[in-house]
Design a protein around this motif. Structure first.
Motif, PDB file in Angstrom:
ATOM      1  N   PRO A 178      29.407 -29.949  77.010  1.00 22.97           N
ATOM      2  CA  PRO A 178      29.401 -31.322  77.537  1.00 22.97           C
ATOM      3  C   PRO A 178      28.282 -32.146  76.907  1.00 22.97           C
ATOM      4  O   PRO A 178      27.229 -31.609  76.547  1.00 22.97           O
ATOM      5  CB  PRO A 178      29.147 -31.131  79.038  1.00 22.97           C
ATOM      6  N   THR A 179      28.517 -33.454  76.767  1.00 26.32           N
ATOM      7  CA  THR A 179      27.460 -34.360  76.275  1.00 26.32           C
ATOM      8  C   THR A 179      27.432 -35.602  77.158  1.00 26.32           C
ATOM      9  O   THR A 179      28.477 -36.054  77.628  1.00 26.32           O
ATOM     10  CB  THR A 179      27.711 -34.796  74.810  1.00 26.32           C
ATOM     11  N   GLY A 180      26.245 -36.132  77.398  1.00 25.86           N
ATOM     12  CA  GLY A 180      26.114 -37.331  78.229  1.00 25.86           C
ATOM     13  C   GLY A 180      26.961 -38.463  77.665  1.00 25.86           C
ATOM     14  O   GLY A 180      26.907 -38.746  76.462  1.00 25.86           O
ATOM     15  N   SER A 181      27.781 -39.085  78.499  1.00 26.51           N
ATOM     16  CA  SER A 181      28.734 -40.129  78.095  1.00 26.51           C
ATOM     17  C   SER A 181      29.698 -39.654  77.011  1.00 26.51           C
ATOM     18  O   SER A 181      30.322 -40.458  76.330  1.00 26.51           O
ATOM     19  CB  SER A 181      28.021 -41.396  77.609  1.00 26.51           C
ATOM     20  N   GLU A 227      19.197 -33.014  76.691  1.00 24.96           N
ATOM     21  CA  GLU A 227      20.151 -32.240  77.501  1.00 24.96           C
ATOM     22  C   GLU A 227      21.337 -31.801  76.642  1.00 24.96           C
ATOM     23  O   GLU A 227      21.760 -30.642  76.686  1.00 24.96           O
ATOM     24  CB  GLU A 227      20.667 -33.079  78.682  1.00 24.96           C
ATOM     25  N   ASP A 228      21.861 -32.734  75.841  1.00 19.62           N
ATOM     26  CA  ASP A 228      23.019 -32.402  74.998  1.00 19.62           C
ATOM     27  C   ASP A 228      22.678 -31.246  74.054  1.00 19.62           C
ATOM     28  O   ASP A 228      23.454 -30.295  73.896  1.00 19.62           O
ATOM     29  CB  ASP A 228      23.446 -33.610  74.148  1.00 19.62           C
ATOM     30  N   ALA A 229      21.514 -31.358  73.416  1.00 14.37           N
ATOM     31  CA  ALA A 229      21.133 -30.334  72.429  1.00 14.37           C
ATOM     32  C   ALA A 229      20.899 -28.989  73.113  1.00 14.37           C
ATOM     33  O   ALA A 229      21.252 -27.932  72.578  1.00 14.37           O
ATOM     34  CB  ALA A 229      19.882 -30.776  71.681  1.00 14.37           C
TER      35      ALA A 229
END
Ligand SMILES: Cc1cc2nc3c(=O)[nH]c(=O)nc-3n(C[C@H](O)[C@H](O)[C@H](O)COP(=O)(O)O)c2cc1C
Ligand code: SF4
Ligand code: SF4
Length: 293
Positions: free
Chosen positions: A118-121, A215-217
């Protein structure tokens, strides 16, 4: 980019699931008997949920490769005990078999796992660098040592420390023995940064388009680590590199990091030279419940 989204009236059963799952309100449906329409395609953030939920394969979403929506199979599902065992089996590996290189196909499998994190937006903006040559890793390690040297100087400079956030200052003071030990290990010819791993993976992203870069990384790299584990490979997060890398213009240039990007995470990868035989203990979680238990 506004995608074209088509609904096939022949196969749509008017269940309304696409309307229900779309978080952006792309679809509109007048009443039970009517077909949905993609009334606001410009709002789409490419999560894929409408296509994944549609029971009739009625949606053609031109923002995707439509043949990359395979149906669930029983093998994809793992039970809770297997999942817990697998995540507990992951260890930070700091001893690598240097005679056994990691095949390229295996490294590519890691990026398959990263791709579906998952990635933000849902921006999916992460980019990765695979470093396999010793000279580059040694040069990066020399920059890390330089940075650690600056930290040693800072940790002994009470005037400079008092200008910092007191929490940061106290962490820097407390870490002085660690900085000194790492510097002396490097001086003695060891590799306290990358453990002479056959591969170092560095992840970066464009901060102008990424709302949650760290967070994504972190999520993507953790999925890569679990994939590595399933392939018999070991990994270790290298905060001693990525936490400081952006402060060094030389490191940024060496890795050709564009100015809008930041290095976000790095981890070593290789066949382990040690074999763990047991899972390890951890602290019990601290949890507060607000509401019904
Ligand atoms: C760091 C991070 C923050 C997120 N914050 C939100 C949020 O506040 N609200 C929300 O509905 N979804 C949030 N998400 C979910 C993402 O939109 C979602 O992961 C993405 O659209 C991909 O869909 P998937 O998780 O179904 O693969 C967040 C995801 C991440 C990784
Ligand atoms: S891909 Fe996601 S955001 Fe776009 S229309 Fe489908 S459900 Fe809505
Ligand atoms: S989910 Fe598919 S079948 Fe159901 S209303 Fe939407 S397009 Fe039609």
């Amino acid at each position: 980019m506004t995608p074209k989204i088509e609904i096939n009236p022949e196969t749509c059963n008017k269940c309304g699931s696409c309307v229900q799952v779309c978080a952006e309100g792309v679809f509109e449906k007048q009443d039970k008997a009517s077909l949905p329409v993609a009334a606001h395609p410009e709002r789409c953030f490419f999560c894929g949920q409408c296509v994944a939920v549609c029971p009739g394969d009625a949606i053609t979403h031109h923002g995707f490769e439509m043949d990359n929506f395979p149906p669930f199979t029983a093998e994809m599902d793992i039970g809770p005990d297997a999942l817990l065992g697998f995540v507990r089996m992951r260890r930070s590996v700091r001893n690598y078999n240097q005679k056994r290189p990691v095949p390229r196909e295996m490294v590519e499998k890691l990026f398959d796992a990263a791709r579906y994190a998952p990635t933000g937006s849902n921006v999916q903006s992460l980019e990765h660098i695979v470093i396999t040559d010793r000279e580059t890793m040694d040069a990066l390690a020399r920059h890390c040592v330089e940075f650690f040297g600056k930290r040693v100087t800072l940790s002994q400079d009470e005037k400079a420390l008092s200008a910092l956030d007191p929490r940061v200052a106290s962490r820097i003071r407390a870490e002085l023995p660690f900085y000194e030990r790492v510097i002396s290990e490097h001086k003695a010819g060891q590799d306290p940064f990358f453990y002479r791993a056959p591969v170092l993976i560095v992840t970066h992203a464009d901060l102008t388009i990424t709302p949650c870069p760290l967070e994504d990384a972190t999520l993507a790299s953790y999925q890569m680590m679990l994939m590595a584990q399933s392939l018999g490979l070991g990994t270790c997060y290298i905060g001693n590199f990525y936490e400081y890398a952006n402060e060094s213009q030389a490191v940024r240039e060496m890795l050709a990091i564009p100015p809008e990007h930041d290095i976000l995470i790095s981890f070593t990868l290789g066949y382990p030279a040690v074999r763990f035989r047991k899972l390890v203990d951890r602290k019990k979680p601290t949890v507060r419940w607000l509401g019904r238990q």
